[in-house]
Write a protein that holds these residues in place. Structure first.
Motif, PDB file in Angstrom:
ATOM      1  N   VAL A 394       0.856  -1.187   0.000  1.00 33.43           N
ATOM      2  CA  VAL A 394       0.000   0.000   0.000  1.00 33.43           C
ATOM      3  C   VAL A 394       0.893   1.239   0.000  1.00 33.43           C
ATOM      4  N   GLU A 395       0.337   2.321  -0.550  1.00 31.36           N
ATOM      5  CA  GLU A 395       1.052   3.603  -0.544  1.00 31.36           C
ATOM      6  C   GLU A 395       0.453   4.483   0.551  1.00 31.36           C
ATOM      7  N   ILE A 396       1.304   4.979   1.449  1.00 32.28           N
ATOM      8  CA  ILE A 396       0.875   5.815   2.554  1.00 32.28           C
ATOM      9  C   ILE A 396       1.297   7.258   2.252  1.00 32.28           C
ATOM     10  N   THR A 397       0.337   8.171   2.250  1.00 33.31           N
ATOM     11  CA  THR A 397       0.629   9.606   2.108  1.00 33.31           C
ATOM     12  C   THR A 397       0.434  10.239   3.486  1.00 33.31           C
ATOM     13  N   PHE A 398       1.440  10.974   3.960  1.00 32.98           N
ATOM     14  CA  PHE A 398       1.357  11.542   5.306  1.00 32.98           C
ATOM     15  C   PHE A 398       2.008  12.919   5.353  1.00 32.98           C
ATOM     16  N   ILE A 404       4.585  17.081   2.824  1.00 28.46           N
ATOM     17  CA  ILE A 404       3.815  15.923   2.366  1.00 28.46           C
ATOM     18  C   ILE A 404       4.784  14.877   1.829  1.00 28.46           C
ATOM     19  N   GLU A 405       4.699  13.676   2.397  1.00 27.08           N
ATOM     20  CA  GLU A 405       5.597  12.600   1.975  1.00 27.08           C
ATOM     21  C   GLU A 405       4.782  11.348   1.663  1.00 27.08           C
ATOM     22  N   LYS A 406       5.399  10.476   0.876  1.00 33.48           N
ATOM     23  CA  LYS A 406       4.760   9.211   0.519  1.00 33.48           C
ATOM     24  C   LYS A 406       5.744   8.055   0.741  1.00 33.48           C
ATOM     25  N   VAL A 407       5.209   6.898   1.097  1.00 37.38           N
ATOM     26  CA  VAL A 407       6.031   5.719   1.239  1.00 37.38           C
ATOM     27  C   VAL A 407       5.190   4.503   0.868  1.00 37.38           C
TER      28      VAL A 407
END
Length: 417
Positions: A394-398, A404-407
Motif C-alpha cells: 500500500v502507498e501511505i501519504t502523510f 507531504i511525503e509518501k512511502v
C-alpha cells in the motif's frame, strides 16, 4: 528362739515324703513355663491393632492375594462401628470405610440421617476424604453426595456438608494454579490486543506453545475463578482443549489465533451460556463456519482477522445476531496507534519492527491517504488497512511537520501482543 524354729522347719520339710517334694517342684515348673514363653514374644505395636493401614487396591480392581479387603468384614460392620462406645474402634472404622471407595458413599449419606451429631460428623468427614480423591471435574460420587446433603437445609448434616464442600473448593482452587502451571498453562496479568484494541494489565489464561500438551491437566480449569479472558494459540486450538476451557466458571472473552482448524471447535463454544467477546485471528474460515458462528451465544463483539472469510460470511453473521459488533478484517497490519480524539489521524505510537516502523513512519506523522482513499481518523485508517491481506503493498501519504511525503510498504500481520 529363731534358730530353734528354723531347725524345726527344716526337720519338718525333711520329714515330707520324697514323692510330695517332687510333685511340688513339677507344679512350680509348669506355672513358670507360660510366663517364660510370653516373655520371649515381641511386644504388641500400634500397627498390630485394627487401625493398621493396608494400602487399598486401585478402584475397580480386586485385592491382591493375601490382602483382604478390609479385614474380610463387610461395609455394614464398619458402619456400625462408627457408633461404637470405644474411640479407637470408631477411628478404625473411619479408616476402613474409606477403603471401600464409591461403594461407601450412599450408605454414608444414609448414616447422616441418624440424628446423632458425632456419627453425622464422622460420616461427612469420610465423604470429604473420598471427594478429595476424585478427579477435579468429577461431580458424582462423594462430591455429589455432599452436594445432596448440603441442599437439604439447615440441619447438622447439611451444615457439615456445606463446610466440607467449601474447604474442598478452596483447596482445589490453589491446586488448580499449581497443576496448570506444571502443565505449561499461564495465568496472570498481561497486556494484549483484542480486535486491534490494546488491553492493559488484564488477567487471563494463556494456552500457547509453552503448554506441554497435557489435556488431562486442563480439567483443573474449572477451578480457576474470577478470570474471564482466555487466549488459545496454535496447536492448542482444538476441540478437546476447548471442551475443558468452556468449564471455566467466569469465562466471557475468548481469543483463538494462529491455527489450522482440524475439528469442530465451535460445538464446545455453543455449550456456554454467553460469550461477551470472541476473536478468531489468522484462522482460516469458510461460509459453513459462518453458519456455525451465527449459532453461538455471542453478545458484544466478534472479531474476524485474517480468516479469509468472504464479506458475505460476515454479513450473514450480522443478520443472524442483530446488534452484534462484527469486526471483519483481512488481517493486514500497519503497526501504528493514532489519537482517536482529534479530527485527523495523527500517529502517537509505532510498533517496533512493524510495517510502519520498517518504512520509516514516526510518531507525529499525520496519515492523509492510503492508496487513493482519504483518511480523516484512526477509524478510517483501521478500516482501510483491515481490507488488505498481510503482504499487500500500500502507498501511505502523510504530513510530517508540513511536508507531504509518501512511502510504499508491505503490510505485516499482528504478531504477539
Amino acid at each position: 528362739m529363731k534358730r530353734i524354729r528354723m531347725n524345726m522347719r527344716a526337720r519338718s520339710i525333711h520329714s515330707w515324703p520324697l514323692r510330695s517334694v517332687a510333685r511340688i517342684a513339677i507344679t512350680a515348673c509348669l506355672i513358670a513355663l507360660p510366663t517364660a514363653v510370653r516373655s520371649q514374644e515381641p511386644a504388641a505395636t500400634p500397627a498390630d491393632d485394627a487401625t493398621e493401614a493396608i494400602p487399598a487396591p486401585p478402584e475397580g480392581q480386586p485385592s491382591a492375594p493375601g490382602q483382604s479387603r478390609p479385614d474380610d468384614r463387610p461395609l455394614e460392620y464398619w458402619l456400625e462401628q462408627l457408633d461404637s462406645d470405644q474411640f479407637a474402634q470408631r477411628q478404625a472404622a473411619s479408616l476402613k470405610i474409606t477403603r471401600f471407595g464409591a461403594a461407601a458413599v450412599e450408605p454414608l449419606v444414609e448414616v447422616t440421617r441418624s440424628g446423632k451429631l458425632e456419627l453425622t460428623q464422622r460420616a461427612v468427614g469420610i465423604l470429604r476424604t473420598l471427594a478429595n480423591d476424585q478427579p477435579p471435574d468429577s461431580e458424582d460420587g462423594a462430591w455429589g453426595g455432599l452436594e445432596r446433603l448440603a441442599a437439604q437445609g439447615g440441619g447438622s448434616a447439611a451444615m457439615a456438608a456445606k463446610q466440607a464442600l467449601d474447604d474442598i473448593r478452596q483447596q482445589r482452587q490453589v491446586q488448580a494454579y499449581e497443576r496448570l502451571a506444571t502443565a505449561g498453562v499461564q495465568i496472570g496479568f498481561r497486556d494484549f490486543v483484542l480486535h486491534s484494541r490494546s488491553m492493559t494489565n488484564q488477567e487471563a489464561v494463556w494456552i500457547d506453545k509453552k503448554w506441554k500438551g497435557d489435556v488431562e491437566a486442563l480439567r483443573w480449569l474449572r477451578w480457576v475463578h474470577r478470570v474471564d479472558h482466555v487466549m488459545i494459540e496454535g496447536d492448542a486450538v482444538r476441540r478437546e482443549v476447548l471442551e475443558q476451557v468452556v468449564r471455566m466458571p467466569d469465562l466471557r472473552t475468548i481469543v483463538l489465533r494462529e491455527a489450522t482448524v482440524r475439528d469442530d471447535i465451535f460445538e464446545p463454544l455453543a455449550t456456554l451460556p454467553r460469550i461477551d467477546d470472541l476473536e478468531l485471528r489468522y484462522i482460516r474460515l469458510n461460509l459453513e463456519d459462518a453458519d456455525r458462528l451465527a449459532q453461538l451465544p455471542i453478545r458484544v463483539s466478534l472479531g474476524l482477522m485474517g480468516t479469509g472469510l468472504p464479506p458475505a460470511g460476515a454479513d450473514k453473521i450480522r443478520e443472524a445476531i442483530p446488534g452484534l459488533n462484527v469486526i471483519h478484517k483481512q488481517g493486514g497490519f500497519l503497526g501504528v496507534v493514532c489519537n482517536s480524539l482529534t479530527p485527523r489521524c495523527e500517529i502517537t505510537a509505532v510498533k517496533p519492527n512493524g510495517a510502519a516502523a520498517n518504512a520509516g513512519i514516526q510518531p507525529g506523522d499525520v496519515v492523509l491517504r492510503i492508496n487513493e482513499t482519504a483518511i480523516g481518523s484512526f477509524e478510517d485508517l483501521q478500516e482501510e488497512i483491515g481490507s488488505h491481506l498481510p503482504g499487500d503493498e500500500v502507498e501511505i501519504t502523510f504530513d510530517r511537520f508540513g511536508e507531504i511525503e509518501k512511502v510504499t510498504l508491505k503490510l505485516g500481520r499482528l504478531e504477539g501482543e
